[in-house]
Design a protein around this motif. Structure first.
Motif, PDB file in Angstrom:
ATOM      1  N   ASP A 170     102.741  80.646  69.475  1.00 19.39           N
ATOM      2  CA  ASP A 170     102.955  81.843  70.266  1.00 19.39           C
ATOM      3  C   ASP A 170     101.742  82.748  70.015  1.00 19.39           C
ATOM      4  N   PRO A 171     101.116  83.305  71.069  1.00 20.17           N
ATOM      5  CA  PRO A 171      99.896  84.084  70.832  1.00 20.17           C
ATOM      6  C   PRO A 171     100.110  85.313  69.963  1.00 20.17           C
ATOM      7  N   PHE A 172     101.293  85.882  69.999  1.00 16.90           N
ATOM      8  CA  PHE A 172     101.573  87.035  69.141  1.00 16.90           C
ATOM      9  C   PHE A 172     101.618  86.598  67.676  1.00 16.90           C
ATOM     10  N   ASP A 173     102.179  85.395  67.433  1.00 20.06           N
ATOM     11  CA  ASP A 173     102.153  84.851  66.075  1.00 20.06           C
ATOM     12  C   ASP A 173     100.722  84.534  65.659  1.00 20.06           C
ATOM     13  N   ALA A 174      99.923  84.017  66.599  1.00 21.73           N
ATOM     14  CA  ALA A 174      98.538  83.688  66.277  1.00 21.73           C
ATOM     15  C   ALA A 174      97.785  84.927  65.817  1.00 21.73           C
ATOM     16  N   ILE A 175      97.950  86.031  66.531  1.00 23.03           N
ATOM     17  CA  ILE A 175      97.285  87.277  66.142  1.00 23.03           C
ATOM     18  C   ILE A 175      97.742  87.709  64.751  1.00 23.03           C
ATOM     19  N   ARG A 176      99.045  87.638  64.515  1.00 22.63           N
ATOM     20  CA  ARG A 176      99.576  88.042  63.206  1.00 22.63           C
ATOM     21  C   ARG A 176      99.009  87.174  62.090  1.00 22.63           C
ATOM     22  N   LEU A 177      98.978  85.863  62.313  1.00 24.13           N
ATOM     23  CA  LEU A 177      98.514  84.939  61.280  1.00 24.13           C
ATOM     24  C   LEU A 177      97.024  85.109  60.999  1.00 24.13           C
ATOM     25  N   VAL A 178      96.232  85.266  62.063  1.00 20.08           N
ATOM     26  CA  VAL A 178      94.788  85.429  61.870  1.00 20.08           C
ATOM     27  C   VAL A 178      94.503  86.736  61.138  1.00 20.08           C
ATOM     28  N   LYS A 179      95.208  87.798  61.511  1.00 18.83           N
ATOM     29  CA  LYS A 179      95.002  89.073  60.821  1.00 18.83           C
ATOM     30  C   LYS A 179      95.385  88.963  59.348  1.00 18.83           C
ATOM     31  N   ALA A 180      96.488  88.270  59.065  1.00 19.12           N
ATOM     32  CA  ALA A 180      96.913  88.096  57.678  1.00 19.12           C
ATOM     33  C   ALA A 180      95.886  87.300  56.879  1.00 19.12           C
ATOM     34  N   ALA A 181      95.101  86.467  57.584  1.00 21.35           N
ATOM     35  CA  ALA A 181      94.047  85.680  56.931  1.00 21.35           C
ATOM     36  C   ALA A 181      92.705  86.396  56.962  1.00 21.35           C
ATOM     37  N   GLY A 182      92.712  87.679  57.353  1.00 24.44           N
ATOM     38  CA  GLY A 182      91.497  88.483  57.329  1.00 24.44           C
ATOM     39  C   GLY A 182      90.574  88.284  58.513  1.00 24.44           C
ATOM     40  N   GLY A 183      91.078  87.647  59.596  1.00 27.47           N
ATOM     41  CA  GLY A 183      90.220  87.319  60.724  1.00 27.47           C
ATOM     42  C   GLY A 183      90.324  88.279  61.894  1.00 27.47           C
ATOM     43  N   VAL A 184      89.557  87.975  62.917  1.00 31.95           N
ATOM     44  CA  VAL A 184      89.449  88.777  64.138  1.00 31.95           C
ATOM     45  C   VAL A 184      89.799  87.878  65.319  1.00 31.95           C
ATOM     46  N   THR A 185      90.556  88.406  66.293  1.00 28.59           N
ATOM     47  CA  THR A 185      91.024  87.595  67.411  1.00 28.59           C
ATOM     48  C   THR A 185      90.427  88.056  68.738  1.00 28.59           C
ATOM     49  N   VAL A 186      90.042  87.080  69.559  1.00 28.93           N
ATOM     50  CA  VAL A 186      89.536  87.339  70.908  1.00 28.93           C
ATOM     51  C   VAL A 186      90.214  86.358  71.853  1.00 28.93           C
ATOM     52  N   PHE A 187      90.810  86.867  72.914  1.00 28.61           N
ATOM     53  CA  PHE A 187      91.477  86.052  73.921  1.00 28.61           C
ATOM     54  C   PHE A 187      90.408  85.319  74.728  1.00 28.61           C
ATOM     55  N   ALA A 188      90.404  83.981  74.647  1.00 26.53           N
ATOM     56  CA  ALA A 188      89.384  83.173  75.321  1.00 26.53           C
ATOM     57  C   ALA A 188      89.666  83.054  76.815  1.00 26.53           C
ATOM     58  N   GLY A 267      78.463  92.995  65.791  1.00 25.07           N
ATOM     59  CA  GLY A 267      78.496  93.774  64.556  1.00 25.07           C
ATOM     60  C   GLY A 267      79.870  94.324  64.265  1.00 25.07           C
ATOM     61  N   GLU A 268      80.578  94.753  65.316  1.00 24.52           N
ATOM     62  CA  GLU A 268      81.928  95.282  65.106  1.00 24.52           C
ATOM     63  C   GLU A 268      82.893  94.172  64.690  1.00 24.52           C
ATOM     64  N   ILE A 269      82.720  92.973  65.243  1.00 23.29           N
ATOM     65  CA  ILE A 269      83.557  91.846  64.825  1.00 23.29           C
ATOM     66  C   ILE A 269      83.365  91.578  63.336  1.00 23.29           C
ATOM     67  N   THR A 270      82.121  91.569  62.885  1.00 26.09           N
ATOM     68  CA  THR A 270      81.871  91.295  61.469  1.00 26.09           C
ATOM     69  C   THR A 270      82.405  92.421  60.591  1.00 26.09           C
ATOM     70  N   ARG A 271      82.360  93.658  61.084  1.00 26.82           N
ATOM     71  CA  ARG A 271      82.892  94.781  60.282  1.00 26.82           C
ATOM     72  C   ARG A 271      84.402  94.690  60.123  1.00 26.82           C
ATOM     73  N   ARG A 272      85.081  94.172  61.141  1.00 28.89           N
ATOM     74  CA  ARG A 272      86.543  94.083  61.082  1.00 28.89           C
ATOM     75  C   ARG A 272      87.031  92.913  60.235  1.00 28.89           C
ATOM     76  N   ALA A 273      86.188  91.913  60.042  1.00 29.35           N
ATOM     77  CA  ALA A 273      86.602  90.699  59.336  1.00 29.35           C
ATOM     78  C   ALA A 273      86.643  90.913  57.831  1.00 29.35           C
ATOM     79  N   ALA A 274      87.646  90.288  57.213  1.00 26.27           N
ATOM     80  CA  ALA A 274      87.781  90.383  55.759  1.00 26.27           C
ATOM     81  C   ALA A 274      88.068  89.027  55.118  1.00 26.27           C
ATOM     82  N   GLY A 275      88.244  87.991  55.930  1.00 23.02           N
ATOM     83  CA  GLY A 275      88.601  86.686  55.373  1.00 23.02           C
ATOM     84  C   GLY A 275      87.418  85.815  55.042  1.00 23.02           C
ATOM     85  N   ALA A 276      86.296  86.043  55.732  1.00 23.58           N
ATOM     86  CA  ALA A 276      85.075  85.278  55.493  1.00 23.58           C
ATOM     87  C   ALA A 276      83.908  86.100  56.013  1.00 23.58           C
ATOM     88  N   PHE A 277      82.705  85.665  55.704  1.00 25.75           N
ATOM     89  CA  PHE A 277      81.512  86.381  56.130  1.00 25.75           C
ATOM     90  C   PHE A 277      80.591  85.447  56.902  1.00 25.75           C
TER      91      PHE A 277
END
Length: 287
Positions: A170-188, A267-277
């Motif tokens: 479910d895309p809402f679950d995907a957003i939640r899971l990626v955020k919990a893993a420190g990532g950033v989401t973009v709808f392709a 640059g903003e994507i990298t600033r928002r990310a916390a799971g990897a660099f």
């Protein structure tokens, strides 16, 4: 700075190995490339080992999602690949690919197409088998002219005669899971109508409220008017507009670096990310 945030390798359904892909990215003058194979991070280590000096790698994945019967893809960037819940979901999707492909082959054979599992598995190689590999088999058999021609209701499109559903997030679950893993989401490619049914714009608003970071605006499957509409939606909803090639090597006609992302958005994507660099290249010579 030239930034391409959506590419695929042989770890999923591209034709370049991860090492070949990063070398190709450097050769065409990219400064940043994201490796976003379908539901897997398996190609990241090889890409990093081969990363040329002057090229930065953004690690990511393209997550298979479905909402109300409509398939959609969520690009996830710079997340922790070992976060247990997101890893478990990616494995569920990946593990469903083989039985799904075999079921689609069965449907094609019922339609008198002489495709075999061995044929498709040879095309997929070490990648995660999927519809593009079956489509390429149909091209080799002369059933269709191009891979894109296989993605129609007659064959492999969503709801098509040979289509079989797979496990999808479910895309809402995907957003939640990626955020919990420190990532950033973009709808392709959110309004790529040539691929099939798309979700209404109201869903983009709902995904934004759930934490979606951006939408892919500049993409080969978006006409100029569609790109303008999406740019307006990005402004209205406060989303990051990205541009990407969706490169698959020789399997599709898109060219690496054909569309790019504004460096400030990157640059903003990298600033928002916390799971990897992002990983800067050091002139690697990996295989």
């Amino acid at each position: 700075m030239r930034v391409d945030l959506h590419t695929h390798s042989t770890a999923s359904d591209g034709t370049d190995t991860p090492a070949e892909l990063v070398r190709h990215a450097a050769a065409v003058g990219l400064d940043v490339v994201a490796l976003t194979d379908h539901d897997t991070t398996r190609g990241h280590a090889e890409a990093i080992a081969a990363l040329p000096a002057g090229l930065t790698l953004v690690t990511g994945a393209e997550l298979s999602c479905r909402l109300g019967g409509v398939g959609l893809h969520m690009l996830a960037y710079l997340f922790d690949p070992d976060e247990p819940e997101l890893l478990r979901e990616r494995e569920l999707v990946r593990d469903d690919r083989v039985p799904r492909a075999q079921a689609m082959i069965g449907k094609l054979r019922e339609l008198d197409v002489p495709v075999t599992w061995e044929h498709v598995a040879r095309i997929a190689g070490d990648g995660s088998v999927g519809r593009p590999h079956i489509a390429e088999a149909l091209v080799e058999l002369g059933v269709v002219r191009t891979v894109s021609d296989a993605f129609t209701p007659d064959w492999l499109a969503d709801g098509g005669r040979a289509y079989v559903e797979k496990h999808e997030l479910d895309p809402f679950d995907a957003i939640r899971l990626v955020k919990a893993a420190g990532g950033v989401t973009v709808f392709a490619h959110p309004l790529a109508v040539k691929r099939g049914e798309v979700v209404p714009e109201s869903v983009i608003a709902e995904l934004t409220a759930a934490g979606l970071d951006g939408i892919e605006v500049d993409h080969m499957d978006h006409e100029p008017a569609t790109r303008a509409r999406l740019r307006g939606l990005a402004s209205d909803f406060g989303l990051l507009p990205t541009g990407s090639s969706d490169y698959h090597g020789s399997r599709k006609t898109c060219v690496l670096g054909e569309f790019t992302t504004d460096p400030e958005i990157y640059g903003e994507i990298t600033r928002r990310a916390a799971g990897a660099f992002p990983v800067p290249g050091a002139g690697g010579q990996g295989a």
